[in-house]
Design a protein around this motif. Structure first.
Motif, PDB file in Angstrom:
ATOM      1  N   LEU A 140      46.195  46.723  37.963  1.00 35.02           N
ATOM      2  CA  LEU A 140      45.423  46.094  36.894  1.00 35.02           C
ATOM      3  C   LEU A 140      44.735  44.826  37.388  1.00 35.02           C
ATOM      4  O   LEU A 140      45.326  44.039  38.133  1.00 35.02           O
ATOM      5  N   LEU A 141      43.508  44.610  36.959  1.00 32.36           N
ATOM      6  CA  LEU A 141      42.850  43.325  37.156  1.00 32.36           C
ATOM      7  C   LEU A 141      43.507  42.333  36.201  1.00 32.36           C
ATOM      8  O   LEU A 141      43.534  42.556  34.986  1.00 32.36           O
ATOM      9  N   HIS A 142      44.048  41.256  36.743  1.00 26.88           N
ATOM     10  CA  HIS A 142      44.910  40.354  35.987  1.00 26.88           C
ATOM     11  C   HIS A 142      44.135  39.130  35.481  1.00 26.88           C
ATOM     12  O   HIS A 142      43.714  38.296  36.275  1.00 26.88           O
ATOM     13  N   ASP A 143      43.926  39.062  34.183  1.00 27.69           N
ATOM     14  CA  ASP A 143      43.317  37.893  33.532  1.00 27.69           C
ATOM     15  C   ASP A 143      41.968  37.486  34.136  1.00 27.69           C
ATOM     16  O   ASP A 143      41.777  36.325  34.526  1.00 27.69           O
ATOM     17  N   PRO A 144      41.000  38.385  34.194  1.00 26.41           N
ATOM     18  CA  PRO A 144      39.700  37.989  34.760  1.00 26.41           C
ATOM     19  C   PRO A 144      38.802  37.242  33.773  1.00 26.41           C
ATOM     20  O   PRO A 144      37.573  37.271  33.912  1.00 26.41           O
ATOM     21  N   ILE A 171      43.930  52.813  37.260  1.00 22.89           N
ATOM     22  CA  ILE A 171      43.406  51.450  37.368  1.00 22.89           C
ATOM     23  C   ILE A 171      43.040  50.944  35.980  1.00 22.89           C
ATOM     24  O   ILE A 171      42.761  51.728  35.066  1.00 22.89           O
ATOM     25  N   GLY A 172      43.038  49.621  35.851  1.00 22.47           N
ATOM     26  CA  GLY A 172      42.703  49.069  34.547  1.00 22.47           C
ATOM     27  C   GLY A 172      42.654  47.562  34.580  1.00 22.47           C
ATOM     28  O   GLY A 172      42.474  46.933  35.623  1.00 22.47           O
ATOM     29  N   VAL A 173      42.856  46.980  33.413  1.00 22.58           N
ATOM     30  CA  VAL A 173      42.773  45.540  33.254  1.00 22.58           C
ATOM     31  C   VAL A 173      43.903  45.093  32.339  1.00 22.58           C
ATOM     32  O   VAL A 173      44.268  45.800  31.405  1.00 22.58           O
ATOM     33  N   GLY A 174      44.490  43.927  32.643  1.00 23.49           N
ATOM     34  CA  GLY A 174      45.551  43.366  31.814  1.00 23.49           C
ATOM     35  C   GLY A 174      45.174  41.986  31.352  1.00 23.49           C
ATOM     36  O   GLY A 174      44.935  41.099  32.183  1.00 23.49           O
ATOM     37  N   MET A 175      45.119  41.786  30.020  1.00 26.25           N
ATOM     38  CA  MET A 175      44.626  40.515  29.491  1.00 26.25           C
ATOM     39  C   MET A 175      45.287  40.169  28.168  1.00 26.25           C
ATOM     40  O   MET A 175      45.905  41.009  27.513  1.00 26.25           O
ATOM     41  N   ASN A 176      45.077  38.893  27.759  1.00 25.79           N
ATOM     42  CA  ASN A 176      45.561  38.397  26.476  1.00 25.79           C
ATOM     43  C   ASN A 176      44.431  38.322  25.447  1.00 25.79           C
ATOM     44  O   ASN A 176      44.565  37.629  24.441  1.00 25.79           O
ATOM     45  N   GLN A 177      43.322  38.965  25.713  1.00 24.63           N
ATOM     46  CA  GLN A 177      42.212  39.036  24.769  1.00 24.63           C
ATOM     47  C   GLN A 177      41.724  40.472  24.720  1.00 24.63           C
ATOM     48  O   GLN A 177      42.028  41.279  25.608  1.00 24.63           O
ATOM     49  N   SER A 178      40.944  40.807  23.687  1.00 27.75           N
ATOM     50  CA  SER A 178      40.517  42.193  23.530  1.00 27.75           C
ATOM     51  C   SER A 178      39.044  42.426  23.836  1.00 27.75           C
ATOM     52  O   SER A 178      38.652  43.552  24.157  1.00 27.75           O
TER      53      SER A 178
END
Length: 336
Positions: A140-144, A171-178
């Motif tokens: 995952l791409l972490h907090d971009p 593959i993906g992205v991991g974040m605290n926003q949508s």
């Protein structure tokens, strides 16, 4: 424990995933023995999906997770790690601790944001070394957040190549926003989003754009932060929300949620755990733990029966966004 195949690929995740930030001494020290026992308790409960990152304890979480999984057949579990922060040694080993970034570990390294293609490859290679594995299943791409354009132009294509070559499965992205993860869903071919704190009983922001986008494209979402930094485990003055003291209106809303759950004889944390599974795009809920007791309690709460009447009352009290899907009624005998 029930498993789901992530949309767009063949990687499987269990209904519950173990978030391993706690194994990296998040906020407080955890012994090696406790970290190992936590992973073993998760395994015994049927959890086979484990999420970690270089950020968690400056690599400590990855090292401990790799050690705990060593000797288990590689095709029996799923490991997710992240890229975007490179760990660079501090001169002389560093001084002090890493508590400013939330981890009770010596400040032997510093984090450097890097969403270049080379940064992705270097980060993944270092993670594999710490984990003691020859591959990971999800990257995952972490907090971009502040690096969106570089992540889209450079980091994502690098991950896409690794997936095409069979080096990683998803593959993906991991974040605290949508909002930004929704953009990734529209503009790339990611398999999964790890969404933290934005699809919970307190905050259904993910329902505005991200979850419908994922469902329409046949992609999956893993939900983290279902307790909103602890507020939904024990709402009271001083409880945290998004890693800070909960604002008054947010605390009031949490207390209203608690009151509804109590009227139906359901622990608030049980409702919080079950809630995300009402949406068809949600494949797994990820929760952190730093002890076997916490793991066992989480599994127990997920298995608690929750009546339809509880969700009905939450709607009637305007505690759920209109149109929010909710889980079907569960029984204590339902397999998990």
């Amino acid at each position: 424990m029930r498993t789901t195949t992530l949309g767009g690929c063949t990687v499987e995740v269990t209904q519950l995933a173990l978030g391993c930030a706690g194994l990296g001494n998040l906020y407080q020290p955890v012994t090696d023995e406790a970290a190992l026992a936590t992973v073993e308790a998760a395994w015994d409960a049927g959890i086979r999906t484990f999420d970690t990152a270089p950020h968690y304890g400056l690599g400590l979480s990855e090292r401990r997770l790799g050690s705990a999984l060593r000797g288990r057949p590689r095709d029996t579990y799923t490991v997710s790690t992240k890229v975007g922060r490179l760990l660079v040694p501090n001169p002389g080993g560093g001084a002090g601790d890493d508590l400013a970034d939330g981890f009770a570990v010596p400040a032997t390294h510093r984090r450097v944001w890097d969403f270049t293609a080379d940064g992705v490859l270097r980060s993944l290679e270092a993670s594999l070394d710490r984990l003691g594995l020859d591959r990971v299943d999800i990257v995952l791409l972490h907090d971009p957040d502040e690096h969106a354009e570089q992540a889209l132009r450079e980091a994502y294509p690098a991950l896409e190549r690794l997936r095409a070559e069979g080096v990683v499965g998803a593959i993906g992205v991991g974040m605290n926003q949508s909002a930004l993860p929704a953009r990734f869903l529209r503009e790339t071919d990611i398999d999964v989003v790890l969404l933290a704190g934005r699809y919970t009983l307190l905050d259904q922001d993910g329902l505005t754009e991200l979850l419908p986008e994922a469902a329409a494209r046949g992609r999956s979402v893993m939900i983290g932060g279902v307790f909103n930094s602890g507020l939904l485990t024990a709402p009271r003055p001083g409880a945290t929300y998004d890693y800070a003291p909960a604002p008054g209106p947010v605390l009031d809303r949490a207390l209203r949620l608690l009151a509804v759950c109590e009227r139906h004889g359901v622990p608030l944390r049980a409702a919080a755990l079950r809630f995300p599974f009402g949406h068809p795009a949600v494949a797994s809920v990820l929760t952190g733990a730093r002890s076997p007791l916490e793991v066992r309690d989480t599994v127990e709460q997920l298995r608690r029966p929750i009546p339809d009447a509880l969700w009905d009352e939450l709607r009637a009290e305007d505690l759920l966004t209109p149109g929010t899907p909710v889980p079907v009624a569960t029984s204590s005998k339902e397999p998990s």
